[in-house]
Design a protein around this motif. Structure first.
Motif, mmCIF file in Angstrom:
data_model
loop_
_atom_site.group_PDB
_atom_site.id
_atom_site.type_symbol
_atom_site.label_atom_id
_atom_site.label_comp_id
_atom_site.label_asym_id
_atom_site.label_seq_id
_atom_site.Cartn_x
_atom_site.Cartn_y
_atom_site.Cartn_z
ATOM 1 N N TYR A 72 20.411 -15.365 7.630
ATOM 2 C CA TYR A 72 19.473 -14.265 7.808
ATOM 3 C C TYR A 72 18.185 -14.798 8.432
ATOM 4 N N GLN A 73 17.584 -13.991 9.285
ATOM 5 C CA GLN A 73 16.377 -14.405 9.991
ATOM 6 C C GLN A 73 15.108 -14.134 9.195
ATOM 7 N N ALA A 74 15.105 -13.068 8.399
ATOM 8 C CA ALA A 74 13.877 -12.697 7.698
ATOM 9 C C ALA A 74 14.193 -11.850 6.479
ATOM 10 N N GLY A 75 13.276 -11.861 5.554
ATOM 11 C CA GLY A 75 13.309 -10.996 4.380
ATOM 12 C C GLY A 75 11.883 -10.591 4.081
ATOM 13 N N ALA A 76 11.704 -9.371 3.654
ATOM 14 C CA ALA A 76 10.353 -8.879 3.377
ATOM 15 C C ALA A 76 10.073 -8.932 1.882
ATOM 16 N N GLY A 77 8.889 -9.396 1.544
ATOM 17 C CA GLY A 77 8.398 -9.302 0.179
ATOM 18 C C GLY A 77 7.616 -8.011 0.078
ATOM 19 N N VAL A 78 7.844 -7.248 -0.998
ATOM 20 C CA VAL A 78 7.213 -5.939 -1.143
ATOM 21 C C VAL A 78 6.550 -5.859 -2.509
ATOM 22 N N ASP A 79 5.357 -5.283 -2.540
ATOM 23 C CA ASP A 79 4.671 -5.070 -3.814
ATOM 24 C C ASP A 79 3.807 -3.827 -3.686
ATOM 25 N N GLU A 80 3.464 -3.268 -4.833
ATOM 26 C CA GLU A 80 2.656 -2.055 -4.841
ATOM 27 C C GLU A 80 1.383 -2.255 -5.646
ATOM 28 N N ALA A 81 0.453 -1.341 -5.423
ATOM 29 C CA ALA A 81 -0.788 -1.299 -6.199
ATOM 30 C C ALA A 81 -1.147 0.166 -6.378
ATOM 31 N N GLY A 82 -1.789 0.463 -7.485
ATOM 32 C CA GLY A 82 -2.278 1.821 -7.672
ATOM 33 C C GLY A 82 -1.437 2.691 -8.571
ATOM 34 N N ARG A 83 -0.480 2.105 -9.285
ATOM 35 C CA ARG A 83 0.352 2.939 -10.173
ATOM 36 C C ARG A 83 -0.370 3.274 -11.466
ATOM 37 N N GLY A 84 -1.405 2.522 -11.801
ATOM 38 C CA GLY A 84 -2.103 2.752 -13.062
ATOM 39 C C GLY A 84 -3.116 3.885 -13.037
ATOM 40 N N PRO A 85 -3.825 4.104 -11.934
ATOM 41 C CA PRO A 85 -4.858 5.137 -11.920
ATOM 42 C C PRO A 85 -4.285 6.539 -12.145
ATOM 43 N N LEU A 86 -5.107 7.417 -12.686
ATOM 44 C CA LEU A 86 -4.673 8.787 -12.937
ATOM 45 C C LEU A 86 -4.597 9.606 -11.652
ATOM 46 N N ALA A 87 -5.396 9.256 -10.656
ATOM 47 C CA ALA A 87 -5.397 9.982 -9.395
ATOM 48 C C ALA A 87 -5.072 9.012 -8.268
ATOM 49 N N GLY A 88 -4.092 9.373 -7.412
ATOM 50 C CA GLY A 88 -3.569 8.598 -6.297
ATOM 51 C C GLY A 88 -4.528 7.578 -5.733
ATOM 52 N N PRO A 89 -4.309 7.004 -4.616
ATOM 53 C CA PRO A 89 -3.008 6.901 -3.968
ATOM 54 C C PRO A 89 -2.225 5.700 -4.504
ATOM 55 N N VAL A 90 -0.966 5.660 -4.136
ATOM 56 C CA VAL A 90 -0.141 4.475 -4.378
ATOM 57 C C VAL A 90 -0.022 3.765 -3.037
ATOM 58 N N VAL A 91 -0.233 2.468 -3.034
ATOM 59 C CA VAL A 91 -0.156 1.686 -1.802
ATOM 60 C C VAL A 91 0.869 0.582 -2.009
ATOM 61 N N ALA A 92 1.703 0.372 -0.996
ATOM 62 C CA ALA A 92 2.663 -0.725 -1.021
ATOM 63 C C ALA A 92 2.498 -1.528 0.256
ATOM 64 N N ALA A 93 2.737 -2.810 0.147
ATOM 65 C CA ALA A 93 2.705 -3.686 1.325
ATOM 66 C C ALA A 93 4.027 -4.435 1.392
ATOM 67 N N ALA A 94 4.488 -4.634 2.615
ATOM 68 C CA ALA A 94 5.678 -5.453 2.868
ATOM 69 C C ALA A 94 5.257 -6.533 3.851
ATOM 70 N N VAL A 95 5.664 -7.759 3.583
ATOM 71 C CA VAL A 95 5.264 -8.886 4.425
ATOM 72 C C VAL A 95 6.481 -9.759 4.693
ATOM 73 N N ILE A 96 6.639 -10.139 5.952
ATOM 74 C CA ILE A 96 7.666 -11.111 6.323
ATOM 75 C C ILE A 96 6.931 -12.391 6.705
ATOM 76 N N LEU A 97 7.181 -13.426 5.925
ATOM 77 C CA LEU A 97 6.521 -14.714 6.137
ATOM 78 C C LEU A 97 7.484 -15.686 6.806
ATOM 79 N N PRO A 98 6.941 -16.625 7.571
ATOM 80 C CA PRO A 98 7.811 -17.636 8.170
ATOM 81 C C PRO A 98 8.320 -18.605 7.100
ATOM 82 N N PRO A 99 9.464 -19.256 7.354
ATOM 83 C CA PRO A 99 10.029 -20.178 6.362
ATOM 84 C C PRO A 99 9.092 -21.328 5.971
ATOM 85 N N ASP A 100 8.187 -21.709 6.870
ATOM 86 C CA ASP A 100 7.301 -22.839 6.567
ATOM 87 C C ASP A 100 5.961 -22.396 5.973
#
Length: 164
Positions: A72-100
């Motif tokens: 496989y050439q790449a895999g994305a790491g994904v994580d979210e922030a903002g699930r705890g607050p009572l009022a939105g938004p929810v934000v997620a980021a996906a990042v593909i990093l080089p092997p090194d």
């Protein structure tokens, strides 16, 4: 030899030499000076902490390493922030990093200082192969629920990482 060194000399030597022989450890452990014994205990705690961090980082790259070995050439790491607050938004980021990519310091953002987050952000932005951001507003959360909103934010972030 070590027994003739001053404590500051031993401290500097320990910083410069991360791999000591059993003979060198024995010389330190047999040194009767309290300052040397404190230094040895501190150094051993630091080495244990580094060892645990190295294991954590190795585990973090486990699936990427397996995937790269399978072609496989790449895999994305994904994580979210903002699930705890009572009022939105929810934000997620996906990042593909080089092997090194040096993952030293990467951890849950809540465990990092503001300075560490800023430094990592710069490193990631400079070296990442791709970055995607998904943002879901409060209206979507109210309509679909927080879990589905999180999944949708993650899908959007991953889609942004796709080749053009």
């Amino acid at each position: 030899m070590i027994s003739k060194w001053t404590i500051p000399e031993i401290r500097e030597w320990l910083k410069q030499n991360r791999h000591l022989s059993q003979e060198e450890w024995n010389a330190l452990l047999q040194d009767s000076r309290k300052g040397v014994q404190r230094l040895v205990r501190t150094d051993q705690r630091q080495r244990k902490k580094e060892q645990l961090e190295n294991h954590r980082l190795h585990a973090m790259w486990k699936w990427e390493t397996i995937s790269w070995r399978q072609g496989y050439q790449a895999g994305a790491g994904v994580d979210e922030a903002g699930r705890g607050p009572l009022a939105g938004p929810v934000v997620a980021a996906a990042v593909i990093l080089p092997p090194d990519f040096d993952v030293t310091g990467i951890n849950d953002s809540k465990k990092l200082t503001a300075r560490e987050r800023h430094t990592l952000k710069q490193r990631i932005e400079q070296q990442a192969l791709r970055i995607g951001i998904g943002l879901i507003d409060a209206a979507y959360i109210d309509q679909h629920n927080i879990l589905q909103a999180t999944f949708q934010a993650m899908r959007i972030a991953i889609e942004q990482c796709q080749p053009l």
